[in-house]
Design a protein around this motif. Structure first.
Motif, PDB file in Angstrom:
ATOM      1  N   ILE A 223       0.782  -1.052   0.163  1.00 28.16           N
ATOM      2  CA  ILE A 223       0.012   0.004   0.012  1.00 28.16           C
ATOM      3  C   ILE A 223       0.924   1.252   0.023  1.00 28.16           C
ATOM      4  CG2 ILE A 223      -1.546   1.369   1.286  1.00 28.16           C
ATOM      5  CD1 ILE A 223      -2.731  -1.536   2.278  1.00 28.16           C
ATOM      6  N   GLY A 224       1.947   1.176   0.731  1.00 29.02           N
ATOM      7  CA  GLY A 224       2.885   2.250   0.853  1.00 29.02           C
ATOM      8  C   GLY A 224       3.536   2.418  -0.599  1.00 29.02           C
ATOM      9  N   GLN A 271      -2.691   8.935   6.627  1.00 25.58           N
ATOM     10  CA  GLN A 271      -1.889   7.989   7.226  1.00 25.58           C
ATOM     11  C   GLN A 271      -2.283   6.655   7.269  1.00 25.58           C
ATOM     12  OE1 GLN A 271       0.317   9.306  10.832  1.00 25.58           O
ATOM     13  NE2 GLN A 271       2.150   8.942   9.918  1.00 25.58           N
ATOM     14  N   PHE A 272      -1.808   5.406   7.055  1.00 27.14           N
ATOM     15  CA  PHE A 272      -2.114   4.127   7.427  1.00 27.14           C
ATOM     16  C   PHE A 272      -1.149   3.539   8.371  1.00 27.14           C
ATOM     17  CE2 PHE A 272       0.763   2.401   4.496  1.00 27.14           C
ATOM     18  CZ  PHE A 272       1.020   3.402   3.537  1.00 27.14           C
ATOM     19  N   LEU A 287      -6.375   6.407   8.338  1.00 22.79           N
ATOM     20  CA  LEU A 287      -7.122   7.571   8.805  1.00 22.79           C
ATOM     21  C   LEU A 287      -7.739   8.414   7.350  1.00 22.79           C
ATOM     22  CD1 LEU A 287      -8.256   9.272  11.111  1.00 22.79           C
ATOM     23  CD2 LEU A 287      -5.964  10.194  11.581  1.00 22.79           C
ATOM     24  N   ARG A 288      -8.819   8.480   7.129  1.00 27.83           N
ATOM     25  CA  ARG A 288      -8.993   9.258   6.079  1.00 27.83           C
ATOM     26  C   ARG A 288      -9.208  10.719   6.254  1.00 27.83           C
ATOM     27  NH1 ARG A 288     -13.829   6.211   3.430  1.00 27.83           N
ATOM     28  NH2 ARG A 288     -13.613   7.713   1.841  1.00 27.83           N
ATOM     29  N   ASP A 289      -9.762  10.927   7.338  1.00 27.91           N
ATOM     30  CA  ASP A 289     -10.131  12.338   7.616  1.00 27.91           C
ATOM     31  C   ASP A 289     -10.320  12.227   9.248  1.00 27.91           C
ATOM     32  OD1 ASP A 289     -10.420  14.954   7.235  1.00 27.91           O
ATOM     33  OD2 ASP A 289     -12.595  14.688   6.179  1.00 27.91           O
ATOM     34  N   GLN A 290     -10.459  13.535   9.725  1.00 27.55           N
ATOM     35  CA  GLN A 290     -10.422  13.763  11.162  1.00 27.55           C
ATOM     36  C   GLN A 290     -11.321  15.321  11.377  1.00 27.55           C
ATOM     37  OE1 GLN A 290      -7.026  13.455  13.400  1.00 27.55           O
ATOM     38  NE2 GLN A 290      -7.503  14.966  15.060  1.00 27.55           N
TER      39      GLN A 290
END
Length: 440
Positions: A223-224, A271-272, A287-290
């Protein structure tokens, strides 16, 4: 698109999701799939060998090779010997699970008809702007046997029937849990919440944990390097959220296990994580959004309401009872606003009135109390009014960002979480009670 599928078309399809519960993407391979080359010495015999036996039913090497190809093509992982070697245990695990799912459906006399299978396959093709024959041609050029796709779809449909028949009956969400969740939202006002996707890899025993962890590390590395997170989740994640690319929606602090919650608080948007050990397996979080939780006013929620009215022919009690009974049958049977509209054709004199999106705070309190907790497409019990027997149905709901979620939305979310947990336990128990022999 015909039998001649261009390289550019195939590459563009490689990021498109098919089949819902386990997505499939298509990409043009640089060469034929290993083991499928024409004229290879002993190729057919090799593919016919048994790779595993599940309760006396075989999984062949051809089954394994087909699913390996599907996993590599759909997720964008590099097609090389190292990738195949690392994915092999997980692919065999997936095929074993599917065999158990089909066997359980058969044991419970639940069948998948050819029409059901064809309908879902055609829907998959349509989502990629193809017909069924074009999809077959694209898969063939990608090196994915058509039988692989059919078998995967068969297992999905069969298992969904088992879940609906068995697991759904065991799941309840009491009002106390719904209220507790809403109160937690209120208490978390001003704190961050996270829009999260995950890849979940289950651990059945201590002996397979190192293998599962290595697979998780391998997936994170790829994925990276550019592999699509959602596509990888659809192929490898073992939670119900795999159907939507691992999407968990918005998660508040304290909603996940403590170590997962702690990891989220340390991540940045986009980030993952590395694989994180949870109680039942490893989780890879993205973490798609916050955003900050803001408990807004429920009165700002907008709803579109449809009224279904059965007029009363006269003043006699029997006439009122007849109108009420007709409305009650519609309330119990209609699933969705379109069905409510169609019901006017079965109930003489019935009428439908639609109110556009309106804030709950601008709706009469009595009506707001009735529809505030309804799900979209869900009807109230009938009421007797001066216009006749009437029921209400919510056709649309718009929740402003940061508002307290309505009870039905919370209940549905908690229900799905519990369904996911229960079906994982169910499959785990099937696996523990099965006789499984792996030969690869």
């Amino acid at each position: 698109m015909t039998q001649n599928v261009t390289r550019q078309t195939m590459k563009s399809l490689a990021r498109n999701a098919l089949l819902g519960a386990t997505a499939l993407s298509i990409a043009l391979l640089s060469g034929p799939m290993p083991g499928y080359a024409q004229g290879a010495n002993g190729a057919q015999g090799q593919l016919g060998r048994i790779a595993a036996i599940v309760n006396e039913e075989p999984i062949t090497v051809a089954d394994v090779e087909g699913r390996l190809q599907l996993a590599i093509v759909s997720s964008g992982l590099p097609d090389n010997a190292d990738t195949r070697q690392r994915l092999l245990p997980q692919v065999i695990r997936l095929l074993t699970d599917e065999a158990l799912q089909i066997q359980e459906a058969r044991e419970r006399n639940l069948t998948v008809t050819e029409d059901e299978l064809t309908e879902d396959l055609e829907a998959a093709a349509q989502r990629n702007r193809m017909d069924l024959e074009q999809l077959k041609a694209a898969l063939a050029q990608a090196g994915v046997p058509w039988a692989t796709m059919r078998q995967q779809m068969l297992a999905q449909i069969a298992w969904s029937k088992v879940v609906q028949r068995v697991v759904r009956q065991q799941v309840t969400v009491p009002d106390s849990e719904v209220n507790s969740y809403i109160e937690r939202v209120r208490a978390n006002a001003g704190k961050p919440e996270y829009q999260v996707a995950e890849i979940f890899l289950a651990i059945d025993s201590a002996t397979n944990e190192p293998e599962v962890q290595r697979l998780g590390e391998r997936l994170v590395d790829q994925i990276g390097r550019g592999a699509n997170f959602s596509a990888v989740a659809r192929q490898f994640s073992q939670s119900a959220g795999a159907a939507s690319g691992g999407d968990l929606g918005w998660i508040q602090q304290g909603q996940l296990e403590e170590n997962l919650d702690r990891a989220l608080q340390q991540m940045q948007k986009g980030q993952f994580s590395r694989p994180i050990r949870g109680s039942a397996g490893y989780h890879i979080l993205w973490l798609r959004d916050q955003r900050i939780v803001a408990a807004g006013d429920p009165k700002n929620i907008q709803v579109s309401i449809r009224q279904f009215v059965v007029p009363v022919a006269g003043t006699a009690q029997a006439q009122q009872d007849a109108a009420f009974d007709s409305a009650k049958r519609v309330s119990e049977q209609a699933r969705g606003c379109e069905a409510l509209e169609q019901a006017t054709q079965q109930v003489p004199g019935a009428q439908v009135f639609t109110q556009p999106l309106t804030k709950l705070g601008d709706v009469p309190q009595q009506i707001a109390d009735l529809v505030g907790a309804l799900g979209v497409g869900q009807a109230t019990a009938p009421l007797m009014t001066d216009r006749g027997a009437m029921l209400l149905m919510v056709c649309d709901r718009v929740v402003p960002e940061g508002s307290l979620p309505p009870p039905d939305q919370v209940r549905n979310m908690l229900f799905q979480e519990r369904m996911d947990l229960q079906q994982r336990r169910y499959l785990r128990d099937l696996r523990r009670n099965a006789t499984i022999e792996t030969r690869m």
